[in-house]
Design an enzyme around this catalytic site. Structure first.
Site, PDB file in Angstrom:
ATOM      1  N   GLY A 189       0.829  -1.195   0.000  1.00 36.80           N
ATOM      2  CA  GLY A 189       0.000   0.000   0.000  1.00 36.80           C
ATOM      3  C   GLY A 189       0.866   1.247   0.000  1.00 36.80           C
ATOM      4  CB  CYS A 190       0.115   4.741  -0.894  1.00 38.28           C
ATOM      5  SG  CYS A 190      -1.495   4.927  -0.096  1.00 38.28           S
ATOM      6  CE1 TYR A 191      -1.079   8.104   4.482  1.00 40.19           C
ATOM      7  CE2 TYR A 191      -2.950   6.628   4.270  1.00 40.19           C
ATOM      8  CZ  TYR A 191      -2.451   7.909   4.377  1.00 40.19           C
ATOM      9  OH  TYR A 191      -3.313   8.984   4.370  1.00 40.19           O
TER      10      TYR A 191
ATOM     11  CB  THR B 121       5.428   2.255  -0.035  1.00 41.18           C
ATOM     12  OG1 THR B 121       4.786   1.133  -0.668  1.00 41.18           O
ATOM     13  CG2 THR B 121       6.726   2.573  -0.766  1.00 41.18           C
TER      14      THR B 121
END
Lengths: 343, 343, 343, 343
Positions: D148-150, D152
């Site tokens: 996921g973005c967060y 990462t």
């Protein structure tokens, strides 16, 4: 590899040139100058370039620049005309992103830019770098004057109408909207986020420097002097110009869409949108396209053309690279395979 | 205290009415309706209202609304015309912020709004609530149709020119820019931040519902049908409309500044800016003013008028309260002592 | 009417003071100073004030200011301490929105602000103008030091926890986000729209001037020195501060919501939100509230407090007016009946 | 050329995949699916792709997708797990940008995602596609779960500290800020420009789906379960995540900068900034980098790590392409020579 230099690399058009040239297959940036930032690495000033450039700013020096194949000037007006003549003499192709060589009538130039022109011979020789009009002259030019941002959007939008004499050439109205980056990277209260965000305003309604440039180009296309009202506006975003162009059709017709499509059929960077579309500036954000739509509201005799560009790309650095590609016989698209950032 | 009701309080014009009325010295909001949000407290939906209102949304009910002195409709078109006739019959002053009663030609209305009009008698009687034109009729009206946002900015900008026959009435061009709140609070991909921020576009270039409304008003002022090209644009901000208006002067003159100043000398909410100024939408953000500047670029025969409003205030809720004040014989400025939020 | 003066009226806190005082029922702005803008009318500089003020900027003059009942300093640090002592001596109440009188330890002050303090006696006497802590001392003060913007949001969020010794006082973490107006109205590349819009960053992570101020206030509340990590960030908007505060609960409990509600039950401008709410900065845009929520994620021993203010209102000009109201025995809410602008 | 398919091409991660793959030298997009937009050309939906793709959306069909070398899923959770097992069986490499295969503990997954997991065997086999941790396993994987973005931004920021046991693993605090594109392209009131612009707020402070994913990754790196408080916030911009990470150093040291530089010395897409720098999200706008800075405020025992990515690139589509490159033995940088758009 073509060795290029950039004079004035600390403004927005300078860093945008670097962003584009970072991935150009045939170009190497060899020198970049800035008086104020001498010794600073470009990637320390513009961290987006970390990992892409290991250059530092140097003080502008003609001998050093003369070792390049081409030199871009991304400078305020007045700088290029002081250095370009010698560079051109020494065989360097010069591409000016500034305003020094755009206007042929130097008296007019002086009136709008507030200084004497010091390179009249080169100004006479310079080719106006709008490839959609002057591609052939560009190929063999020594000195290219890249069009301004508004003039690019406005001329590309009006050209098919004006070249064919379809509209009343005395009553052109160009209502233009620009993102704030058009005002440059200088410290100024007027372009602070707190002064420009969540607000919209016109500026220069009484007169703007791009007016004579646009009139020169459209008058040439029309074969006679055009009358133009040009009102620029500031819109709360970073990049993008939207030109809304009005004209009075001499002979109202349904054929305008086809006319535009034909005019730009072979142009790699002018995209005539499907009928009924409204181009968004974000569709060209970071890309070298000009996207255009044509309307005839209520099937009346007014034609409305919508023309969008990224002011820093097709309106500046991208168009400069397009000119470089033409000058050096490269694929005109080289390094310009940029897709708009959306969202 | 004047007891008012609000039908449709969950949109942006509804919450803006509440923000303004929270500090109105002579008005008490007695009922606010929403079918979908029944039972929800307005301050739970709009936390900016915490501490200012203890109301909850109720299902719209004519009997309940009929106990009010005045009822605002902040609803999509079609709603007000279904309820207003009965309320008016029962002696309630009705102020519609929507589009149902703005256009007198009901066939034209049906064509643009895509439905039959169900209250033709009241439509004929309704007074168009632009105080700068119709103040006297407003005083004794039973039914007020508040102008649309674009029509307010465009008409106030053109009126002095059109009323005096100074410009070619067949060639009006209104290039208008609106913040995104004009599109309302409905869930829609097109108005997401990611779709509208950092972008600028025209929309409705082929035709927009505010076109017939503007033409109706300006034709009345001109004494004959005007020809108008109207192109709205979406600009990446929440609030504000900027209208850039073009006209061809029959007889170019320097007297335009004085003309505008005189026309609006006694108007509390129209502010003619000093010559040479460019009004910014932020100067009216949250306030009920229309600020106007006049230019004659290059001293030519084209006049350019710049007119800005906050679309949710002078373009909707503020103008509605101004109408209420006139209707009930209050100080026209009551509750409208709002200063633009700058920065 | 209370006659007030404003020293330094050209920055954002100055114009915000004017916006608020324009509708204050008991205050008249009698003089406003600016060295650089002498003779300019405030409404020419800030068009949102057109129609509300007819004042022009004058050069700061103590004799002139001494005719006021109260003087606000909306100036960079160093200015207030040079003029306030004489004004206080002459019986004028002084309210400093700047940093000169906030910190009691003047050595510490000098270290962070990089200059000697020239008014130590008045600094010792000055009352820190956080009404929620010092209301009684404010009533009789001669000199008020208005809290900084971050310190207001952080202290109001931590106070109930720290006053009651509920969290480990050595491990406070305040992760704060500010709109760009906190950086002021000076011309600077760093706060251009093109540099701050569509971006987010921390700044001053190694140390920020508001750190000692916050520690001073929280240490007083805790009864012993607190340990605080404070990281400010710049968020791409004009107004608003969001403080996200972390603490380690000594004794995890469900009673925090009630604790906060009780602590602020009588406070007109601190609004404890319902449990589970996330306060948005826009709910206080233009308004004097601090809105607070409390979370205990996963019912663990970490408490998270969310605290939002408008940095220009509760974080500056609004709090200054609140102090004025207390000083002069007015209704503490006078002139502060401002509703957040939403949308 | 590697033939790839994209399932779910109408969201922001889908269009971003197309933008990146448009210039990938070794990849051809062969099929792109969308149930709702069947038959629509991708360039009609996303005009930035005009001139780059001539594809139309088709209904997802496993037989058609099975002719590809690799298939990306840019879909909401639940979709990939329904189709991936068959594709993997038929020899197609599957790269899921969604959440179906990120969490190994499927009970935990079900609790946070509210559905049963239907492909437990493949979930057990799937490799978590964070190249900086799992590069070797990725090379031979059949199924990649893109982070996921967060997760990462947070993991890359904490890894050097946690892998080396330098901070108290029970007291991690990740205060994260995301642009609005992280919320996707669905029509929703909460992500309208008018609801999110000029505002800042936390959300999901009580718990967010990325929490268990981050804890899984950091616990593996630490060799024991970590304690984490994770508070995400919405910041008014389109792209970008800024993670501000806090830790308590067991043994305060000056060597953190060197530690980070060594850890990421060979990583093409992790850029440790010079000491004292604050990374801006705009420096990675449109680019695949994670930029990181490390601070130890007041030389105390708290470490602060600042970590930024573009949520749609390194946080989604770019990382997916990086995984593809590794999977197929290409240069890991292929197609990812993207420079951040600045300004």
């Amino acid at each position: 590899m073509i060795k290029v230099g950039i004079v004035g690399g600390t403004g927005y058009t300078g860093v945008e040139l670097l962003r584009i040239l970072a991935n150009h297959p045939d170009v190497k940036v060899d020198v970049i100058t800035s008086r104020s930032e001498e010794g600073i690495r470009v990637a320390d000033m513009f961290p987006n370039l970390r990992g892409h450039f290991d250059l530092a700013f140097t003080v502008p020096d003609v001998d050093r620049l003369a070792t390049c194949d081409a030199v871009f000037f991304a400078t305020p007006h007045g700088v290029a005309m002081s250095m370009a003549p010698e560079l051109v003499e020494r065989g360097v192709k010069v591409i000016d992103l500034g305003a020094d060589f755009r206007i042929k009538d130097l008296e007019l130039w002086s009136r709008w830019y507030g200084m004497e022109h010091t390179a009249p011979a080169l100004a006479a020789e310079a080719v106006y770098g709008l490839p959609e009009v002057n591609r052939e002259q560009i190929r063999s030019a020594r000195m290219i004057a890249c069009p301004g941002c508004y003039p690019t959007a406005v001329q590309l939008g009006y050209l098919p109408l004006v070249e064919n004499g379809l509209i009343d050439h005395r009553r052109l109205i160009a209502d233009c909207k620009s993102g704030v980056s058009g005002a440059g990277r200088g410290a100024s209260v007027g372009t602070l986020l707190c002064e420009t965000s969540e607000s919209f305003k016109a500026y220069g309604a009484a007169g703007h420097r791009h007016l004579p440039e646009i009139k020169q180009g459209l008058s040439a296309a029309a074969g006679r002097p055009v009358g133009l009202t040009f009102v620029p506006h500031l819109t709360p975003m970073i990049r993008g110009i939207h030109a809304t162009l009005y004209g009075v059709l001499k002979d109202p017709t349904d054929g305008l869409q086809a006319l535009f499509e034909e005019r730009y059929a072979d142009e790699p960077f002018v995209d005539v949108m499907p009928a009924g579309s409204h181009p968004e500036t974000r569709s060209v954000k970071g890309a070298n396209y000009c996207r255009i739509s044509i309307f005839r509201p209520q099937d009346d005799d007014t034609v409305v053309v919508l023309s969008v560009i990224d002011n820093l790309v097709k309106g500046a650095a991208g168009q400069a690279v397009q000119n470089l590609n033409i000058l050096f016989g490269l694929d005109e698209r080289a390094g310009l395979n940029l897709v708009g950032l959306m969202p």
